[in-house]
Design a protein around this motif. Structure first.
Motif, PDB file in Angstrom:
ATOM      1  N   ARG A 142       0.888  -1.625   0.259  1.00 15.40           N
ATOM      2  CA  ARG A 142      -0.293  -0.189  -0.205  1.00 15.40           C
ATOM      3  C   ARG A 142       0.874   1.767  -0.247  1.00 15.40           C
ATOM      4  O   ARG A 142       1.868   1.215   0.470  1.00 15.40           O
ATOM      5  CB  ARG A 142      -0.844   0.624   1.502  1.00 15.40           C
ATOM      6  N   PHE A 143       0.248   2.069  -0.705  1.00 14.16           N
ATOM      7  CA  PHE A 143       1.171   3.539  -0.750  1.00 14.16           C
ATOM      8  C   PHE A 143       0.334   4.674  -0.528  1.00 14.16           C
ATOM      9  O   PHE A 143      -1.114   4.858  -1.094  1.00 14.16           O
ATOM     10  CB  PHE A 143       2.073   4.067  -2.767  1.00 14.16           C
ATOM     11  N   ARG A 144       0.505   5.456   0.384  1.00 19.80           N
ATOM     12  CA  ARG A 144      -0.276   6.445   0.645  1.00 19.80           C
ATOM     13  C   ARG A 144       1.227   7.971   0.685  1.00 19.80           C
ATOM     14  O   ARG A 144       2.185   7.690   1.129  1.00 19.80           O
ATOM     15  CB  ARG A 144      -0.430   6.769   2.300  1.00 19.80           C
ATOM     16  N   GLY A 145       0.183   9.039   0.612  1.00 17.78           N
ATOM     17  CA  GLY A 145       0.892  10.533  -0.225  1.00 17.78           C
ATOM     18  C   GLY A 145       1.741  10.157  -1.002  1.00 17.78           C
ATOM     19  O   GLY A 145       1.730  10.020  -1.867  1.00 17.78           O
ATOM     20  N   ARG A 146       2.962  10.932  -0.386  1.00 16.12           N
ATOM     21  CA  ARG A 146       4.511  10.976  -0.979  1.00 16.12           C
ATOM     22  C   ARG A 146       5.292   9.562  -1.962  1.00 16.12           C
ATOM     23  O   ARG A 146       6.170   9.983  -2.636  1.00 16.12           O
ATOM     24  CB  ARG A 146       5.503  11.829  -0.454  1.00 16.12           C
ATOM     25  N   GLU A 147       4.842   8.840  -0.929  1.00 15.98           N
ATOM     26  CA  GLU A 147       5.244   7.572  -1.027  1.00 15.98           C
ATOM     27  C   GLU A 147       4.652   6.855  -2.402  1.00 15.98           C
ATOM     28  O   GLU A 147       5.694   6.063  -2.967  1.00 15.98           O
ATOM     29  CB  GLU A 147       4.324   6.238  -0.382  1.00 15.98           C
ATOM     30  N   MET A 148       3.764   6.893  -3.206  1.00 13.44           N
ATOM     31  CA  MET A 148       3.570   7.017  -4.648  1.00 13.44           C
ATOM     32  C   MET A 148       4.506   7.742  -5.392  1.00 13.44           C
ATOM     33  O   MET A 148       4.924   6.886  -6.661  1.00 13.44           O
ATOM     34  CB  MET A 148       1.792   7.633  -5.385  1.00 13.44           C
TER      35      MET A 148
END
Length: 181
Positions: free
Chosen positions: A134-140
């Motif tokens: 799972r990616f959230r926010g800036r992790e994308m």
């Protein structure tokens, strides 16, 4: 005063198993007696009377052959044994489930080890494992971090599992499916 609607008689019996006795529809049948000996082809009525003489039922074993094959059996016992056999088959059947493990790209080592323990447990039970990153926010913006974690999972499970679906992005998450070898 007559009833408001005509009354119907009892519904005909629903067949769940083989046809037997007077429910056999063909004119002639190939008959096998209770000892397994072939008595040859005879009229259904005649075979039914012979079965009653022995105290058994005439059961249609192979309805699709020409002529149909019928055997002298006790229908109650035959249905009971068929049901027991079907239950045994159902017990022995193993359904393969898909278990899901969710991770994040910046997962800590101890959390990773705990998740991997579960992955190995699922694979030993014969289930497939869907690893979701799972990616959230800036992790994308840093998909390579998630890919590195999934590669690490792939390397650790190389002996016990094969990759059924390689890592791919679906919206905000990266998926990979592992199946036991």
């Amino acid at each position: 005063m007559p009833p408001p609607y005509p009354r119907r008689g009892p519904a005909p019996p629903q067949f769940t198993g083989p046809r037997y006795n007077e429910f056999i529809q063909s004119q002639k049948v190939r008959v096998i007696d209770e000892n397994g000996e072939n008595l040859g082809v005879m009229y259904t009525r005649e075979a039914f009377e012979q079965a009653q003489g022995v105290g058994l039922d005439l059961v249609e074993i192979s309805p699709n052959s020409d002529p149909p094959v019928a055997k002298f059996l006790d229908i109650g016992r035959f249905k009971y044994e068929a049901q027991k056999k079907a239950n045994e088959q159902r017990k022995k059947q193993k359904t393969q489930e898909i278990k899901e493990i969710k991770m994040r790209p910046n997962i800590d080592d101890h959390d990773y080890d705990t998740k991997m323990k579960k992955v190995f447990e699922f694979l030993e039970d014969g289930d497939k494992v869907k690893v979701t990153m799972r990616f959230r926010g800036r992790e994308m913006a840093h998909g390579e971090l998630g890919m590195a974690v999934l590669r690490r999972v792939q390397e650790q499970t190389a002996e016990t599992a094969k990759v059924e679906a390689h890592p791919r992005m679906e919206g905000r998450q990266m998926l990979m499916v592992l199946a036991p070898k």
